[in-house]
Design a protein around this motif. Sequence first.
Motif: not given
Length: 213
Positions: A63-75, A77-88
């Motif tokens: 939690q010191h690094y990523c906060g709550t479970t919700e924050n971890l999930l959002l991080a 999804i950004r790393a595994k899905i949103e990264v593609f849109v950034t490339q596009f």
Amino acid sequence: MFSEASRAESLFERTASPREKKRVQRIEEIIETAAMLFVRDGYAQFSARRVASEMGISLSNLQHYCGTTENLLLAMIRAKIEVFVTQFVEIAQNTAMTPEQRLIEVIEQDMTAALDPWIASFSFQSWALAEHDKAIGDHLKAIYGEFCRVLSTLIREVNPQLTVPRSEIFATLIASQIEGLLFYNKQIGALEQHWKETLATTLHMWLLMIRAG
């Protein structure tokens, strides 16, 4: 040509302290472990506590690094899905290519991702989670909305006579059909045997639709 993300990463490598680099590396390790558990065990079994246990660290340390479970999930999804849109987005802005070349490149890269069973599994779990978690659902809507916006803009560049609503309809159809191919490939391996032919056929069909308006 370097993207904004590449330049930022390069600047970070040059200027960040060893402690900052170690922190970023630790966060990346946590996200990778979280994504692995998310796919392996499913969204219903996912928790920050399970990620911490898998890594052999305390929950408070994670939690010191990523906060709550919700924050971890959002991080994650950004790393595994949103990264593609950034490339596009980067491809769409590359004026060294024609609009049609950029559109084809975006579609080909997205369909290549659709062929990956791990990405398919991660996407399915994310969509299932979104049914029960509004924050995740809103974030996924924003990601896919941006992807459709990229497609719609490129479609209008390919055929400037198209209206905005018409190009948005075409973008949604293309995006949804790619997602459908992702499902069929994951469940029954429908793309693997005829991948090149499938890609060529769908691209031809979509380009005819766009050119004709």
